[in-house]
Design a protein around this motif. Structure first.
Motif, PDB file in Angstrom:
ATOM      1  N   THR A 107      16.253  -4.167  18.939  1.00 36.46           N
ATOM      2  CA  THR A 107      15.382  -4.994  19.781  1.00 36.46           C
ATOM      3  C   THR A 107      15.760  -4.818  21.242  1.00 36.46           C
ATOM      4  OG1 THR A 107      15.107  -6.583  17.978  1.00 36.46           O
ATOM      5  CG2 THR A 107      14.610  -7.368  20.210  1.00 36.46           C
ATOM      6  N   ALA A 108      17.060  -4.816  21.538  1.00 38.52           N
ATOM      7  CA  ALA A 108      17.538  -4.620  22.916  1.00 38.52           C
ATOM      8  C   ALA A 108      17.103  -3.257  23.446  1.00 38.52           C
ATOM      9  CB  ALA A 108      19.056  -4.759  22.977  1.00 38.52           C
ATOM     10  N   ARG A 109      17.142  -2.248  22.596  1.00 35.60           N
ATOM     11  CA  ARG A 109      16.733  -0.898  23.007  1.00 35.60           C
ATOM     12  C   ARG A 109      15.264  -0.899  23.434  1.00 35.60           C
ATOM     13  NH1 ARG A 109      18.541   1.418  18.844  1.00 35.60           N
ATOM     14  NH2 ARG A 109      20.545   1.950  19.780  1.00 35.60           N
ATOM     15  N   GLY A 110      14.425  -1.590  22.678  1.00 33.24           N
ATOM     16  CA  GLY A 110      13.008  -1.674  23.015  1.00 33.24           C
ATOM     17  C   GLY A 110      12.770  -2.469  24.296  1.00 33.24           C
ATOM     18  N   ILE A 111      13.474  -3.590  24.454  1.00 32.23           N
ATOM     19  CA  ILE A 111      13.339  -4.397  25.672  1.00 32.23           C
ATOM     20  C   ILE A 111      13.773  -3.568  26.877  1.00 32.23           C
ATOM     21  CG2 ILE A 111      14.289  -6.392  26.921  1.00 32.23           C
ATOM     22  CD1 ILE A 111      14.432  -7.821  24.148  1.00 32.23           C
ATOM     23  N   LEU A 112      14.890  -2.867  26.745  1.00 27.58           N
ATOM     24  CA  LEU A 112      15.395  -2.043  27.843  1.00 27.58           C
ATOM     25  C   LEU A 112      14.364  -0.976  28.235  1.00 27.58           C
ATOM     26  CD1 LEU A 112      17.932  -1.553  29.620  1.00 27.58           C
ATOM     27  CD2 LEU A 112      18.589   0.187  27.946  1.00 27.58           C
ATOM     28  N   HIS A 113      13.776  -0.327  27.248  1.00 27.83           N
ATOM     29  CA  HIS A 113      12.767   0.701  27.513  1.00 27.83           C
ATOM     30  C   HIS A 113      11.600   0.126  28.327  1.00 27.83           C
ATOM     31  CE1 HIS A 113       9.806   3.841  27.004  1.00 27.83           C
ATOM     32  NE2 HIS A 113       8.993   2.936  26.494  1.00 27.83           N
ATOM     33  N   LYS A 115      11.509  -2.659  30.140  1.00 27.64           N
ATOM     34  CA  LYS A 115      11.939  -3.152  31.454  1.00 27.64           C
ATOM     35  C   LYS A 115      12.194  -2.012  32.443  1.00 27.64           C
ATOM     36  CE  LYS A 115      12.558  -7.699  30.714  1.00 27.64           C
ATOM     37  NZ  LYS A 115      11.895  -8.730  31.514  1.00 27.64           N
ATOM     38  N   LEU A 116      12.645  -0.856  31.947  1.00 25.42           N
ATOM     39  CA  LEU A 116      12.983   0.254  32.843  1.00 25.42           C
ATOM     40  C   LEU A 116      11.820   1.208  33.109  1.00 25.42           C
ATOM     41  CD1 LEU A 116      16.583   1.213  31.650  1.00 25.42           C
ATOM     42  CD2 LEU A 116      15.911  -0.171  33.628  1.00 25.42           C
ATOM     43  N   GLU A 117      10.731   1.028  32.361  1.00 28.38           N
ATOM     44  CA  GLU A 117       9.577   1.901  32.538  1.00 28.38           C
ATOM     45  C   GLU A 117       9.123   1.897  33.999  1.00 28.38           C
ATOM     46  OE1 GLU A 117       6.324   2.740  29.057  1.00 28.38           O
ATOM     47  OE2 GLU A 117       6.521   0.706  29.801  1.00 28.38           O
ATOM     48  N   LYS A 118       8.944   3.096  34.554  1.00 27.04           N
ATOM     49  CA  LYS A 118       8.473   3.291  35.936  1.00 27.04           C
ATOM     50  C   LYS A 118       9.389   2.631  36.974  1.00 27.04           C
ATOM     51  CE  LYS A 118       3.749   3.880  34.483  1.00 27.04           C
ATOM     52  NZ  LYS A 118       2.940   3.160  33.590  1.00 27.04           N
ATOM     53  N   SER A 119      10.678   2.509  36.659  1.00 27.89           N
ATOM     54  CA  SER A 119      11.623   1.881  37.590  1.00 27.89           C
ATOM     55  C   SER A 119      12.477   2.906  38.334  1.00 27.89           C
ATOM     56  CB  SER A 119      12.564   0.942  36.825  1.00 27.89           C
ATOM     57  OG  SER A 119      13.477   1.707  36.045  1.00 27.89           O
ATOM     58  N   GLY A 120      12.399   4.161  37.888  1.00 30.42           N
ATOM     59  CA  GLY A 120      13.303   5.167  38.429  1.00 30.42           C
ATOM     60  C   GLY A 120      14.589   5.257  37.628  1.00 30.42           C
ATOM     61  N   LEU A 121      14.760   4.354  36.663  1.00 33.27           N
ATOM     62  CA  LEU A 121      15.966   4.354  35.813  1.00 33.27           C
ATOM     63  C   LEU A 121      15.609   4.532  34.334  1.00 33.27           C
ATOM     64  CD1 LEU A 121      17.864   1.343  37.468  1.00 33.27           C
ATOM     65  CD2 LEU A 121      18.403   3.776  37.734  1.00 33.27           C
ATOM     66  N   GLU A 122      14.382   4.998  34.066  1.00 33.56           N
ATOM     67  CA  GLU A 122      13.934   5.076  32.671  1.00 33.56           C
ATOM     68  C   GLU A 122      14.692   6.091  31.822  1.00 33.56           C
ATOM     69  OE1 GLU A 122      12.109   6.793  35.692  1.00 33.56           O
ATOM     70  OE2 GLU A 122      10.879   5.129  35.085  1.00 33.56           O
ATOM     71  N   PHE A 124      17.710   5.958  31.222  1.00 32.09           N
ATOM     72  CA  PHE A 124      18.806   5.263  30.549  1.00 32.09           C
ATOM     73  C   PHE A 124      18.287   4.558  29.311  1.00 32.09           C
ATOM     74  CE2 PHE A 124      20.217   5.855  34.864  1.00 32.09           C
ATOM     75  CZ  PHE A 124      21.408   6.497  34.621  1.00 32.09           C
ATOM     76  N   ILE A 125      18.622   5.173  28.182  1.00 29.64           N
ATOM     77  CA  ILE A 125      18.231   4.671  26.865  1.00 29.64           C
ATOM     78  C   ILE A 125      19.512   4.233  26.171  1.00 29.64           C
ATOM     79  CG2 ILE A 125      17.231   5.307  24.637  1.00 29.64           C
ATOM     80  CD1 ILE A 125      15.577   7.435  26.209  1.00 29.64           C
ATOM     81  N   LEU A 126      19.465   3.084  25.552  1.00 31.41           N
ATOM     82  CA  LEU A 126      20.639   2.618  24.809  1.00 31.41           C
ATOM     83  C   LEU A 126      20.870   3.565  23.637  1.00 31.41           C
ATOM     84  CD1 LEU A 126      22.823   0.489  24.311  1.00 31.41           C
ATOM     85  CD2 LEU A 126      21.124  -0.818  23.029  1.00 31.41           C
ATOM     86  N   PRO A 127      22.019   4.244  23.606  1.00 31.38           N
ATOM     87  CA  PRO A 127      22.265   5.175  22.494  1.00 31.38           C
ATOM     88  C   PRO A 127      22.526   4.419  21.191  1.00 31.38           C
ATOM     89  CG  PRO A 127      24.216   4.990  23.877  1.00 31.38           C
ATOM     90  CD  PRO A 127      23.130   4.183  24.543  1.00 31.38           C
ATOM     91  N   THR A 128      22.562   5.161  20.111  1.00 33.82           N
ATOM     92  CA  THR A 128      22.906   4.521  18.845  1.00 33.82           C
ATOM     93  C   THR A 128      24.352   4.046  18.925  1.00 33.82           C
ATOM     94  OG1 THR A 128      23.543   6.645  17.901  1.00 33.82           O
ATOM     95  CG2 THR A 128      21.289   5.901  17.497  1.00 33.82           C
TER      96      THR A 128
END
Length: 146
Positions: A107-113, A115-122, A124-128
């Motif tokens: 769930t955190a991985r999806g929220i992070l994705h 929130k970071l969309e089009k931010s210049g920091l996209e 950064f994906i939470l790894p497994t």
């Protein structure tokens, strides 16, 4: 209770904190990830909470911060199997808690994705994260009378 099925549903998802501090991100520096976990229960509502936090850091400076909480509603009959009323304790099996933690991290991985969309920091994906050995034994919660 190790091999029995526990009926549950995701009851709530809450983004407790989110921040990006872009000036702390330095492309030439190594990026580290720090994660944290917390757990809670609401016995009267048969709910288990998993709190998860993460920080992406350059050196010791966080540039992405996320804290979330997921509440899981446990079937009343199954939740009552966790209770030890004589000792005022609730014992959550480690395998089940591991499963809830994996769901919370996803769930955190999806929220992070999002929130970071089009931010210049996209990028950064939470790894497994391997949490299979995180719990050595079942988690015990003390029940306090209110």
């Amino acid at each position: 209770m190790a091999n029995t099925s526990i009926k549950f549903a995701i009851k709530s998802i809450s983004t407790e904190e989110f921040a990006t501090i872009k000036n702390c991100f330095k492309e030439q520096e190594t990026v580290g990830i720090e994660t944290g976990y917390g757990y809670g229960i609401n016995p009267s509502e048969h709910t288990v909470f998993v709190n998860f936090s993460l920080m992406f850091k350059c050196q010791e400076n966080p540039f992405i911060i996320l804290k979330i909480s997921c509440g899981f509603s446990i079937d009343e009959e199954d939740f009552l199997k966790f209770e030890n009323k004589e000792r005022n304790r609730i014992l959550i099996p480690k395998g089940f808690l591991t499963h809830l933690t994996v769901l919370t991290i996803g769930t955190a991985r999806g929220i992070l994705h999002v929130k970071l969309e089009k931010s210049g920091l996209e990028q950064f994906i939470l790894p497994t994260l391997n949490i299979s050995d995180m719990f050595e034994e079942d988690m015990v919660f003390e029940i306090t009378s209110e």
